[in-house]
Design an enzyme around this catalytic site. Sequence first.
Site, mmCIF file in Angstrom:
data_model
loop_
_atom_site.group_PDB
_atom_site.id
_atom_site.type_symbol
_atom_site.label_atom_id
_atom_site.label_comp_id
_atom_site.label_asym_id
_atom_site.label_seq_id
_atom_site.Cartn_x
_atom_site.Cartn_y
_atom_site.Cartn_z
ATOM 1 N N CYS A 1 106.768 47.755 68.397
ATOM 2 C CA CYS A 1 106.988 46.385 68.867
ATOM 3 C C CYS A 1 106.451 46.175 70.280
ATOM 4 O O CYS A 1 106.426 45.045 70.767
ATOM 5 C CB CYS A 1 108.467 46.054 68.801
ATOM 6 S SG CYS A 1 109.193 46.562 67.235
ATOM 7 N N LYS B 1 114.570 36.296 69.161
ATOM 8 C CA LYS B 1 115.607 35.777 68.274
ATOM 9 C C LYS B 1 115.246 34.421 67.675
ATOM 10 O O LYS B 1 115.406 34.198 66.469
ATOM 11 C CB LYS B 1 116.920 35.655 69.070
ATOM 12 C CG LYS B 1 118.065 34.994 68.316
ATOM 13 C CD LYS B 1 118.553 35.889 67.197
ATOM 14 C CE LYS B 1 119.351 35.127 66.159
ATOM 15 N NZ LYS B 1 118.487 34.451 65.166
ATOM 16 N N HIS C 1 109.307 37.002 66.149
ATOM 17 C CA HIS C 1 108.856 38.328 66.580
ATOM 18 C C HIS C 1 107.720 38.846 65.684
ATOM 19 O O HIS C 1 107.922 39.741 64.866
ATOM 20 C CB HIS C 1 110.052 39.285 66.560
ATOM 21 C CG HIS C 1 109.752 40.694 66.985
ATOM 22 N ND1 HIS C 1 108.758 41.025 67.892
ATOM 23 C CD2 HIS C 1 110.337 41.882 66.631
ATOM 24 C CE1 HIS C 1 108.749 42.335 68.066
ATOM 25 N NE2 HIS C 1 109.679 42.878 67.320
#
Lengths: 388, 388
Positions: free
Chosen positions: B84, B330, B334
């Site tokens: 990520c 959130k 993402h």
Amino acid sequence: MTKVRVAGAGMTEFGSLPERTSRDLFAEAGRAAVEDAGVAREDVEGVYYGNFMGELSEHQGHQGPLAAEALGVQAPATRYESACASSGVALRQAVRDVRNGEADVLVAGGTERMTNLSTAESTEALAIAADELYEVRAGVTFPGAYAMMATAYFEQFGGTREDLAHVAVKNHANAVGNDRAQYQREITVAEALDSPAVADPLHLYDACPVTDGASAVVLVSEDYAETNDLDAGVAITGTGQGGDRMALQDRENVATSPAATEAAEEAYADAGVTPDDVDVAEVHDCFTIAEVLALESLGFFEQGEGVTAARDGKTTRDGDLPVNLSGGLKAKGHPVGATGTSQVAELTKLLRGDHVNSEHVPDARVGVAHNAGGTVASAVVHVLEVAE
Amino acid sequence: MTKVRVAGAGMTEFGSLPERTSRDLFAEAGRAAVEDAGVAREDVEGVYYGNFMGELSEHQGHQGPLAAEALGVQAPATRYESACASSGVALRQAVRDVRNGEADVLVAGGTERMTNLSTAESTEALAIAADELYEVRAGVTFPGAYAMMATAYFEQFGGTREDLAHVAVKNHANAVGNDRAQYQREITVAEALDSPAVADPLHLYDACPVTDGASAVVLVSEDYAETNDLDAGVAITGTGQGGDRMALQDRENVATSPAATEAAEEAYADAGVTPDDVDVAEVHDCFTIAEVLALESLGFFEQGEGVTAARDGKTTRDGDLPVNLSGGLKAKGHPVGATGTSQVAELTKLLRGDHVNSEHVPDARVGVAHNAGGTVASAVVHVLEVAE
């Protein structure tokens, strides 16, 4: 700007090692490099790690932290992926960062685990280095792509299957004494010509094998080498990178590799050398035709003249410019993500005189490593020089 | 050492865009960034590109050349993968290379295409960011891993599900006006608490969504910005990277993120700032607990105090330190490989005053971006400052 030394080099054996994980392979190669360098592991400030297909062969991404763990160091670690040039681009960034004072001690390396896949699976996995939308879905595999490049080369510049066979024969001969090589045996031109066709005009012996393995080098700043009294007599004095369109169809001429030419010109200018200064080279011979294209991209031969270089003895170990004294990808093997740094590991040993084939280049002072991704949509070239 | 300016920023909308390829997404974001910067595409000297799971979602590796193509530039391009944190590590290297004079104009960015996979497929694909041998085979998925971290946090420092719900509520509220965000709608604490359990104590609204999208920033040297009279009033003044053991079982304390602390300390020292100087932050809230850990790792709150920061209004848009004004992972979404540079794109707009939420931080001069890989086995932190 400080200068960059190769303080240590390490490799696993290259071959069919399907039961060894990537982390296990890199632990061996990376720790061998650190031991060869004589640096303390706690001095390692970063790990620049190349891997190509771990997602497909081991269901593992995010391999930077695993590489650091395997090495036994607690340092930031990043994975670089540029197909077959993965550890070449990792190395390039490490060279820049040492040179620019970002770190004094870095490990650059790479790993690939491939033979745990079936031949069909590994061929499909390798295809992710080509353009999925415009090449792979149309049926292109890497042997097919390089066959098209060979065909285009033959049409434009001449050359024969026999010319290419001499490239394979040369590289197999070089691998005989290399205990890291996958195929430590000679082949003949007749065997190469008689081997099964893979994608016309390329036959089995024109292609490198599927290989497992890992490699690593330790880069240090000149200051660090001196302060710590390291035996680090080889410097990396030039680095270059080039890029091209991904799909063959988008290239102007698939019988040339402009990305490699761009990388070479940048690396030579960086080092202040010319192709004439080069004494020994490791080039990316994933297929025999790839070595021919590399020789021309690197400026060692004019267009159309690279194809007979091996046959004429110019690039054999007795020739003016020995190429792939390690055995090359063809005979040493091609664990994709490990190949770039393995070339530099081999050159380091050749230049410092402790390679099994150093006897063939006793006076060598300048070496070049050429690492290519895909059908040379990306390319990285490094210049190494004896520094003391 | 020259200074580094962010000359332009671009993003696609983040959301469910299953029919758009990565190259299509990056073409939009990258070209938007170049246009925003006002630089000529032929001046771009390199593309530093983050992507995490293209091998699994598009059967495509070797994405550097494709990213350059999508951008319409002929320049060397390299793909970085750190789960990520993929575009975060790409950005870091671009910052270093501009700062060190290796280039005057670089594009850093990233893309992820995820929603073309089923939920089961994307969950399995995301798992390659964890340790395949010691976590994934034992059944660990990311919601499960972060649930263990939340449980450990609650046990050591206290905190409740309701505290975490306030993080989600805050970030959703921030996303309402952000036309790039996946969820441009508010939620309530009750909705968050009542949402289905995913992995106790985390429920659906504690988790970021699965998202497609791309982002890019154009970095230029200060000299280039001045010579070309660019409107580039935001500088990247600090960069830091940290690493940790891959598997949770190998960490000393899973209620902390030492890799992020290491990255933050390096970035602050690099910029010459302290946590107290920071006016606005974008942090890696893949789960609500991840925002809490980030706030503490970044030195904004003491251990055990981050969990009530949103609830107490300290990190809301009216608070002392607004966090995730973009909506965060959130609510903004993402798209893994795009997240790191999207945080910097959002901060750039926030600091230069043309973000929809700039009104909440009219006097902001210092921003921080925190991008984490896996369960924070890798972390990258950048400090941005208003430069003029």
